[in-house]
Design a protein around this motif. Structure first.
Motif, PDB file in Angstrom:
ATOM      1  N   ASP A   1     -24.249   9.902 -41.877  1.00 11.28           N
ATOM      2  CA  ASP A   1     -24.820   8.829 -42.658  1.00 11.28           C
ATOM      3  C   ASP A   1     -25.919   9.393 -43.556  1.00 11.28           C
ATOM      4  OD1 ASP A   1     -23.109   6.908 -41.587  1.00 11.28           O
ATOM      5  OD2 ASP A   1     -24.394   6.631 -39.839  1.00 11.28           O
ATOM      6  N   ILE A   2     -26.498   8.549 -44.404  1.00  7.88           N
ATOM      7  CA  ILE A   2     -27.412   9.033 -45.435  1.00  7.88           C
ATOM      8  C   ILE A   2     -28.728   8.280 -45.379  1.00  7.88           C
ATOM      9  CG2 ILE A   2     -27.733   9.397 -47.918  1.00  7.88           C
ATOM     10  CD1 ILE A   2     -24.574   9.027 -48.098  1.00  7.88           C
ATOM     11  N   ASP A   3     -29.822   9.016 -45.279  1.00  6.75           N
ATOM     12  CA  ASP A   3     -31.156   8.453 -45.455  1.00  6.75           C
ATOM     13  C   ASP A   3     -31.548   8.683 -46.909  1.00  6.75           C
ATOM     14  OD1 ASP A   3     -31.429   7.627 -42.832  1.00  6.75           O
ATOM     15  OD2 ASP A   3     -32.437   9.450 -42.188  1.00  6.75           O
ATOM     16  N   TYR A   4     -31.825   7.603 -47.606  1.00  8.74           N
ATOM     17  CA  TYR A   4     -32.087   7.657 -49.045  1.00  8.74           C
ATOM     18  C   TYR A   4     -33.558   7.347 -49.291  1.00  8.74           C
ATOM     19  CZ  TYR A   4     -31.784   6.207 -53.976  1.00  8.74           C
ATOM     20  OH  TYR A   4     -31.983   6.057 -55.328  1.00  8.74           O
ATOM     21  N   PHE A   5     -34.316   8.373 -49.669  1.00  8.67           N
ATOM     22  CA  PHE A   5     -35.727   8.230 -49.991  1.00  8.67           C
ATOM     23  C   PHE A   5     -35.874   8.106 -51.509  1.00  8.67           C
ATOM     24  CE2 PHE A   5     -35.540  10.413 -45.949  1.00  8.67           C
ATOM     25  CZ  PHE A   5     -36.553   9.816 -45.205  1.00  8.67           C
ATOM     26  N   PHE A   6     -36.568   7.070 -51.944  1.00 12.09           N
ATOM     27  CA  PHE A   6     -36.660   6.814 -53.374  1.00 12.09           C
ATOM     28  C   PHE A   6     -37.900   5.986 -53.662  1.00 12.09           C
ATOM     29  CE2 PHE A   6     -34.680   3.212 -51.475  1.00 12.09           C
ATOM     30  CZ  PHE A   6     -35.125   2.118 -52.195  1.00 12.09           C
TER      31      PHE A   6
ATOM     32  N   ALA B   1     -40.864  10.914 -44.722  1.00 13.90           N
ATOM     33  CA  ALA B   1     -40.451  11.773 -45.833  1.00 13.90           C
ATOM     34  C   ALA B   1     -41.199  13.101 -45.808  1.00 13.90           C
ATOM     35  CB  ALA B   1     -40.692  11.051 -47.157  1.00 13.90           C
ATOM     36  N   ALA B   2     -42.522  13.039 -45.659  1.00 12.91           N
ATOM     37  CA  ALA B   2     -43.318  14.265 -45.636  1.00 12.91           C
ATOM     38  C   ALA B   2     -42.915  15.160 -44.477  1.00 12.91           C
ATOM     39  CB  ALA B   2     -44.802  13.912 -45.559  1.00 12.91           C
ATOM     40  N   GLU B   3     -42.629  14.566 -43.327  1.00 14.92           N
ATOM     41  CA  GLU B   3     -42.251  15.343 -42.143  1.00 14.92           C
ATOM     42  C   GLU B   3     -40.883  15.990 -42.291  1.00 14.92           C
ATOM     43  OE1 GLU B   3     -42.490  12.635 -38.892  1.00 14.92           O
ATOM     44  OE2 GLU B   3     -44.688  12.472 -38.990  1.00 14.92           O
ATOM     45  N   ARG B   4     -40.011  15.365 -43.066  1.00 15.16           N
ATOM     46  CA  ARG B   4     -38.631  15.852 -43.182  1.00 15.16           C
ATOM     47  C   ARG B   4     -38.396  16.686 -44.432  1.00 15.16           C
ATOM     48  NH1 ARG B   4     -34.650  10.951 -42.001  1.00 15.16           N
ATOM     49  NH2 ARG B   4     -33.124  12.664 -41.886  1.00 15.16           N
TER      50      ARG B   4
ATOM     51  N   ALA C   1     -45.193  -3.553 -45.264  1.00 21.24           N
ATOM     52  CA  ALA C   1     -46.267  -2.588 -45.481  1.00 21.24           C
ATOM     53  C   ALA C   1     -46.217  -1.473 -44.452  1.00 21.24           C
ATOM     54  CB  ALA C   1     -47.616  -3.295 -45.436  1.00 21.24           C
ATOM     55  N   GLU C   2     -45.946  -1.839 -43.201  1.00 22.78           N
ATOM     56  CA  GLU C   2     -45.881  -0.832 -42.135  1.00 22.78           C
ATOM     57  C   GLU C   2     -44.701   0.115 -42.341  1.00 22.78           C
ATOM     58  OE1 GLU C   2     -45.722  -3.209 -38.620  1.00 22.78           O
ATOM     59  OE2 GLU C   2     -47.911  -3.483 -38.526  1.00 22.78           O
ATOM     60  N   THR C   3     -43.552  -0.453 -42.704  1.00 21.13           N
ATOM     61  CA  THR C   3     -42.363   0.384 -42.922  1.00 21.13           C
ATOM     62  C   THR C   3     -42.530   1.269 -44.147  1.00 21.13           C
ATOM     63  OG1 THR C   3     -40.965  -1.304 -41.892  1.00 21.13           O
ATOM     64  CG2 THR C   3     -39.859   0.337 -43.267  1.00 21.13           C
ATOM     65  N   TYR C   4     -43.128   0.713 -45.190  1.00 25.10           N
ATOM     66  CA  TYR C   4     -43.380   1.471 -46.421  1.00 25.10           C
ATOM     67  C   TYR C   4     -44.258   2.691 -46.118  1.00 25.10           C
ATOM     68  CZ  TYR C   4     -44.648   1.862 -51.450  1.00 25.10           C
ATOM     69  OH  TYR C   4     -44.830   2.265 -52.754  1.00 25.10           O
ATOM     70  N   ALA C   5     -45.295   2.489 -45.329  1.00 21.30           N
ATOM     71  CA  ALA C   5     -46.164   3.607 -44.940  1.00 21.30           C
ATOM     72  C   ALA C   5     -45.419   4.580 -44.034  1.00 21.30           C
ATOM     73  CB  ALA C   5     -47.409   3.073 -44.244  1.00 21.30           C
ATOM     74  N   ALA C   6     -44.611   4.056 -43.122  1.00 21.33           N
ATOM     75  CA  ALA C   6     -43.852   4.916 -42.208  1.00 21.33           C
ATOM     76  C   ALA C   6     -42.824   5.757 -42.968  1.00 21.33           C
ATOM     77  CB  ALA C   6     -43.160   4.066 -41.145  1.00 21.33           C
TER      78      ALA C   6
ATOM     79  N   LEU D   1     -44.237   7.216 -54.157  1.00 18.98           N
ATOM     80  CA  LEU D   1     -43.945   8.551 -54.669  1.00 18.98           C
ATOM     81  C   LEU D   1     -45.211   9.305 -55.074  1.00 18.98           C
ATOM     82  CD1 LEU D   1     -41.718  10.566 -55.366  1.00 18.98           C
ATOM     83  CD2 LEU D   1     -41.549   9.485 -57.618  1.00 18.98           C
ATOM     84  N   ILE D   2     -46.177   8.611 -55.631  1.00 13.29           N
ATOM     85  CA  ILE D   2     -47.418   9.274 -56.042  1.00 13.29           C
ATOM     86  C   ILE D   2     -48.139   9.826 -54.825  1.00 13.29           C
ATOM     87  CG2 ILE D   2     -49.608   9.016 -57.238  1.00 13.29           C
ATOM     88  CD1 ILE D   2     -47.075   8.832 -59.010  1.00 13.29           C
ATOM     89  N   ALA D   3     -48.174   9.052 -53.742  1.00 11.76           N
ATOM     90  CA  ALA D   3     -48.777   9.540 -52.504  1.00 11.76           C
ATOM     91  C   ALA D   3     -47.991  10.731 -51.954  1.00 11.76           C
ATOM     92  CB  ALA D   3     -48.845   8.423 -51.468  1.00 11.76           C
ATOM     93  N   LEU D   4     -46.660  10.694 -52.087  1.00  6.88           N
ATOM     94  CA  LEU D   4     -45.839  11.804 -51.615  1.00  6.88           C
ATOM     95  C   LEU D   4     -46.147  13.075 -52.396  1.00  6.88           C
ATOM     96  CD1 LEU D   4     -43.513  12.693 -49.714  1.00  6.88           C
ATOM     97  CD2 LEU D   4     -41.950  12.194 -51.605  1.00  6.88           C
ATOM     98  N   PHE D   5     -46.319  12.950 -53.717  1.00  8.93           N
ATOM     99  CA  PHE D   5     -46.695  14.120 -54.511  1.00  8.93           C
ATOM    100  C   PHE D   5     -47.975  14.744 -53.955  1.00  8.93           C
ATOM    101  CE2 PHE D   5     -44.569  12.305 -58.592  1.00  8.93           C
ATOM    102  CZ  PHE D   5     -43.370  12.892 -58.239  1.00  8.93           C
ATOM    103  N   GLY D   6     -48.948  13.904 -53.654  1.00  6.48           N
ATOM    104  CA  GLY D   6     -50.207  14.406 -53.134  1.00  6.48           C
ATOM    105  C   GLY D   6     -50.056  15.110 -51.803  1.00  6.48           C
ATOM    106  N   ARG D   7     -49.084  14.671 -51.011  1.00  3.73           N
ATOM    107  CA  ARG D   7     -48.863  15.257 -49.690  1.00  3.73           C
ATOM    108  C   ARG D   7     -48.062  16.551 -49.754  1.00  3.73           C
ATOM    109  NH1 ARG D   7     -48.813  11.312 -45.522  1.00  3.73           N
ATOM    110  NH2 ARG D   7     -48.068  12.979 -44.144  1.00  3.73           N
ATOM    111  N   THR D   8     -47.295  16.749 -50.819  1.00  6.73           N
ATOM    112  CA  THR D   8     -46.344  17.863 -50.840  1.00  6.73           C
ATOM    113  C   THR D   8     -46.540  18.824 -52.014  1.00  6.73           C
ATOM    114  OG1 THR D   8     -44.734  16.475 -52.027  1.00  6.73           O
ATOM    115  CG2 THR D   8     -44.594  16.501 -49.621  1.00  6.73           C
TER     116      THR D   8
END
Length: 200
Positions: A3-8, A163-166, A153-158, A40-47
């Motif tokens: 199956d596919i986990d789609y991060f976007f 994403a960062a962990e994977r 909000a909780e799922t969005y943060a999770a 995505l902006i927060a993800l950029f900051g993390r990665t």
């Protein structure tokens, strides 16, 4: 079957340019899609990434060239400088999370509706009326825009943490349940081939 986990992100132009190809690939191979909208902006900051507005002018210029080239290649309407970009990604993301939990509609169509609203229709996807219209068009109850905000909000943060962990660092990003990772709408053919190999 993988199956596919789609991060976007609901503001990603490259996620918009993916159109419905992911959904068609998943249907072809009998794969399920877990939609994981994130900041995505927060993800950029993390990665180690840099938001588009902060990139070197040469990178910004090439991004513009590539987006116009890809949209023309895919024959998709595209506004390089949409009226409502950037805007708050959270409300549309919460709606997708609520819709996925509620069921009964087409989540893929909902995601594409938000992306199209931003990049082709000059709509602000943070506005309640736009969110409700997108929900209804995809077969969901427009009232989902008002429900599940805390869980959204909780799922969005999770999703961001996951994403960062994977190893996700951009969008769109596709991870198959057997560990295959694919970054970018221009890698969907590779995802298709990967799923075909698993079936062989």
């Amino acid at each position: 079957m993988a199956d596919i986990d789609y991060f976007f992100a609901t503001l990603s132009p490259y996620a918009y340019l993916a159109g419905d190809r992911l959904e068609r690939i998943a249907e072809k191979h009998g794969a399920k899609i877990a939609y994981k909208p994130l900041d995505l902006i927060a993800l950029f900051g993390r990665t180690g990434g840099v938001p588009p507005r902060d990139r070197h002018p040469a990178r910004q210029e090439y991004r513009a060239i590539e987006l116009l080239r890809q949209s023309a290649k895919l024959k998709m309407p595209f506004n390089l400088k949409p009226a409502h970009w950037p805007t708050n990604m959270a409300p549309s993301s919460y709606a997708i999370i609520a819709a996925q939990l509620a069921g009964g509609g087409d989540v893929g169509a909902l995601v594409q509706s938000f992306l199209r609203a931003c990049w082709a229709e000059e709509k602000d996807i943070a506005q309640d009326d736009v969110i409700r219209a997108c929900l209804q068009a995809a077969g969901f109850n427009p009232a989902l825009a008002d429900s599940g905000l805390l869980q959204g909000a909780e799922t969005y943060a999770a999703n961001l943490e996951e994403a960062a962990e994977r190893g996700v660092f951009g969008a769109p990003f596709y991870i198959t349940s057997d560990g295959g990772r694919f970054w970018g709408q221009d890698r969907l053919e590779d995802l298709d081939a990967h799923l075909a190999k698993l079936k062989a």
